[in-house]
Design an enzyme around this catalytic site. Structure first.
Site, PDB file in Angstrom:
ATOM      1  N   CYS A   1     -67.223  -1.259   7.697  1.00 32.49           N
ATOM      2  CA  CYS A   1     -66.026  -0.972   6.923  1.00 32.49           C
ATOM      3  C   CYS A   1     -66.403  -0.013   5.802  1.00 32.49           C
ATOM      4  O   CYS A   1     -67.586   0.279   5.600  1.00 32.49           O
ATOM      5  CB  CYS A   1     -65.445  -2.242   6.307  1.00 32.49           C
ATOM      6  SG  CYS A   1     -64.769  -3.414   7.512  1.00 32.49           S
TER       7      CYS A   1
ATOM      8  N   GLY B   1     -63.410   3.038   8.775  1.00 37.68           N
ATOM      9  CA  GLY B   1     -62.427   2.023   9.109  1.00 37.68           C
ATOM     10  C   GLY B   1     -61.041   2.615   9.224  1.00 37.68           C
ATOM     11  O   GLY B   1     -60.554   3.227   8.277  1.00 37.68           O
TER      12      GLY B   1
ATOM     13  N   ASN C   1     -67.952  -5.347   3.616  1.00 35.49           N
ATOM     14  CA  ASN C   1     -68.413  -4.567   4.759  1.00 35.49           C
ATOM     15  C   ASN C   1     -69.568  -5.327   5.379  1.00 35.49           C
ATOM     16  O   ASN C   1     -70.639  -5.435   4.779  1.00 35.49           O
ATOM     17  CB  ASN C   1     -68.875  -3.183   4.308  1.00 35.49           C
ATOM     18  CG  ASN C   1     -69.568  -2.413   5.422  1.00 35.49           C
ATOM     19  OD1 ASN C   1     -69.322  -2.655   6.596  1.00 35.49           O
ATOM     20  ND2 ASN C   1     -70.443  -1.492   5.046  1.00 35.49           N
ATOM     21  N   GLY C   2     -69.352  -5.883   6.567  1.00 33.78           N
ATOM     22  CA  GLY C   2     -70.426  -6.629   7.193  1.00 33.78           C
ATOM     23  C   GLY C   2     -69.913  -7.691   8.128  1.00 33.78           C
ATOM     24  O   GLY C   2     -68.749  -7.701   8.523  1.00 33.78           O
TER      25      GLY C   2
ATOM     26  N   TYR D   1     -74.905   7.434  13.942  1.00 34.16           N
ATOM     27  CA  TYR D   1     -73.511   7.562  14.374  1.00 34.16           C
ATOM     28  C   TYR D   1     -72.470   7.330  13.283  1.00 34.16           C
ATOM     29  O   TYR D   1     -71.493   8.055  13.190  1.00 34.16           O
ATOM     30  CB  TYR D   1     -73.278   6.573  15.524  1.00 34.16           C
ATOM     31  CG  TYR D   1     -71.864   6.533  16.038  1.00 34.16           C
ATOM     32  CD1 TYR D   1     -71.347   7.581  16.787  1.00 34.16           C
ATOM     33  CD2 TYR D   1     -71.036   5.443  15.789  1.00 34.16           C
ATOM     34  CE1 TYR D   1     -70.037   7.551  17.268  1.00 34.16           C
ATOM     35  CE2 TYR D   1     -69.734   5.391  16.261  1.00 34.16           C
ATOM     36  CZ  TYR D   1     -69.233   6.451  17.009  1.00 34.16           C
ATOM     37  OH  TYR D   1     -67.948   6.411  17.470  1.00 34.16           O
TER      38      TYR D   1
END
Length: 534
Positions: free
Chosen positions: A2, A32, A108-109, A267
């Site tokens: 995220c 996101g 985020n995770g 990426y």
């Protein structure tokens, strides 16, 4: 995966925190696309705006994120990574709980021990969890620890002390921003540094001598907003931003390692970001250089010489492909034209949907393929859906020979720390030989980067201040940086099998296999049943 950000303006009378937060979302949008949200604070009042969709949609091109509608001198924001079956508006972040102190959080995770946390919150903490998001679990674990101080107002020391319980109870990878109403902004990172978070500063525009502070997942969001002196929050470290004071850092728990997710550089991240002292752009150049050496090693000098043209799969592989082409002394052609209005295809719910998305996303320039030996460069190959369709398009354009190369090694295991990859059975490289993978993609040759070279490509791009010692590489080898409960994958399979059936019904197709939960994803019917007393 995220995108998160948080800001505290140096002028306590400022009302424009929402403007910086809103702007930052456009620099982090790639992290996101499922939902977006902002929470800001003026005095002790918290204002929120969030919803499903891209930031431009949620905030109506900025009309819903103004200092008039959402005034405040501090705030946090969040961009949610899309995962199958979890695009409920209820799960848009930041999350908020009024007790204690008016606490907002963006995560985020991914947590791997959700059932234990659900049980604790239900039977001991007596805290109600309103969604199926593991991010809300983390928020409530922190909120419960804060409430146990029993104080009407928390101190910075209380915040850090309460965080220790988060690290003790929550297993997985996370980078978080949190806001305590009327008090300050908190940022913290997991003990392995798997998910990224950085902090920058700039002089205040409205109060002489004051300093604004900003945190974000990637440095590009800071630099584009004029923030400098950028530093990375370290593994196991937290920073608290309090009105009128410099940042307070605290090593909440000892770092277990300094191993950011290798997928960030390969990426996920923007090429103009620097993460943990490693230039994403430079690391991708190094990937291309090492890939050129590997192509020569596999094909031999004669095989490499017969290549007519190097073609990247846009856009993440562009940099590596350019370096590879230069090293091989071959022309580079952007022969695949990308439709910028189609999202990343490996997250699409269903095989037919993914195949259709590839065609929508990419179209070839036929003349660049016809009668040529082409070398196609991609950043990674997950299921092989995109690669197989790309090979088919190249054949339709009458390519003479197709060599497919991946800047990453074979992906053989699920990603359990916040990236939505497939069940092992769906991965191209799972229990397949190189010959079988080549046949499946219908290409003439298939070459993967080695894990050793990929890690070296990133480490060699580090500056002299970087403290990174290695990387989270579980998707390539099955060895994860933090413990994964023995039943985690099975729980995820049950959960996603349920949701896959619903998605397949909507899409009008049946597809074997499931997905592994990612950032902010549900913790499953078994845990929901526990919470509901079943």
């Amino acid at each position: 995966m995220c995108g998160i950000s948080g800001v505290l303006l140096g002028d306590p009378n400022a009302t424009t925190a929402v403007e910086d937060l809103h702007e930052s979302l456009f620099y982090l949008q790639h992290r996101g696309q499922d939902a977006a949200g902002i929470a800001v604070c003026e005095g002790g009042r918290v204002a929120q705006c969030k919803g499903v969709g891209m930031a431009s949609k949620v905030f109506d091109e900025g009309k819903r994120a103004t200092s008039a509608s959402m005034p405040g001198y501090m705030g946090i924001s969040h961009l949610r990574y899309p995962t199958a079956g979890t695009s409920s508006a209820l799960e848009a972040q930041p999350f908020f709980v009024n007790s204690p102190y008016g606490l907002s959080m963006g995560v985020n995770g991914n947590l791997v021990n959700a059932p234990d946390l659900v049980k604790f919150l239900d039977s001991e903490a007596r805290r109600h969890v309103n969604t199926d998001s593991d991010s809300e679990l983390l928020l409530n674990i922190f909120a419960h620890a804060l409430s146990e101080t029993g104080k009407p107002r928390a101190t910075v020391e209380d915040v850090f002390m309460s965080l220790r319980k988060v690290y003790t109870q929550c297993q997985g990878a996370f980078a978080c921003v949190a806001m305590i109403a009327g008090f300050g902004i908190l940022g913290f990172r997991d003990a392995n540094g798997i998910r990224p978070l950085c902090l920058g500063s700039r002089p205040s525009d409205t109060l002489e001598g004051a300093t604004d502070y900003f945190m974000a997942s990637e440095s590009v969001a800071l630099t584009q907003l004029g923030y400098k002196n950028i530093i990375d929050i370290l593994p196991g470290q937290a920073v608290f931003l309090k009105k009128g004071e410099p940042p307070v850092f605290n090593q909440v728990v000892e770092a277990k390692s300094y191993t950011p997710d290798l997928f960030e550089y390969l990426y996920l991240a923007r090429s103009d970001s620097v993460m943990d002292g490693i230039s994403v752009h430079r690391s991708r150049q190094n990937m291309g250089l090492k890939m050129a050496h590997r192509v020569r090693s596999i094909l031999g000098e004669a095989g490499a010489k017969k290549i007519d043209i190097v073609i990247p799969v846009p856009e993440t592989s562009n940099t590596a492909a350019a370096t590879l082409a230069t090293e091989l002394q071959k022309p580079l052609s952007n022969a695949f034209v990308k439709n910028r209005y189609v999202y990343r295809t490996f997250i699409a719910p269903g095989q037919k949907a993914r195949v259709k998305s590839v065609r929508r996303k990419l179209s070839p320039i036929a003349s660049e393929f016809k009668d040529k030996v082409i070398l196609i460069v991609d950043d990674s190959i997950v299921r092989g859906t995109t690669s197989r369709e790309i090979v088919q398009m190249a054949k339709e354009c009458e390519a003479k020979e197709i060599i497919m190369v991946s800047c990453s090694p074979e992906i053989t295991h699920p990603h359990v720390y916040g990236i939505d990859l497939a069940d092992p059975a769906q991965l191209l490289a799972h229990n397949r030989t190189l010959e079988e993978m080549t046949a499946h993609l219908h290409c003439d040759s298939l070459i993967f980067q080695t894990l050793e070279d990929l890690e070296a490509a990133c480490l060699e791009a580090a500056d002299d201040k970087s403290k990174v010692t290695g990387f989270e590489t579980g998707v390539f080898c099955g060895r994860y940086q933090s413990p994964v409960p023995s039943d985690y994958l099975e729980r995820s399979r049950r959960l996603w099998d349920n949701k896959k059936r619903k998605l397949s019904a909507v899409a009008g197709e049946e597809e074997p296999g499931i997905k592994i939960a990612s950032s902010g994803t549900a913790y499953g019917p078994r845990e929901t049943a526990y919470r509901n007393g079943v």
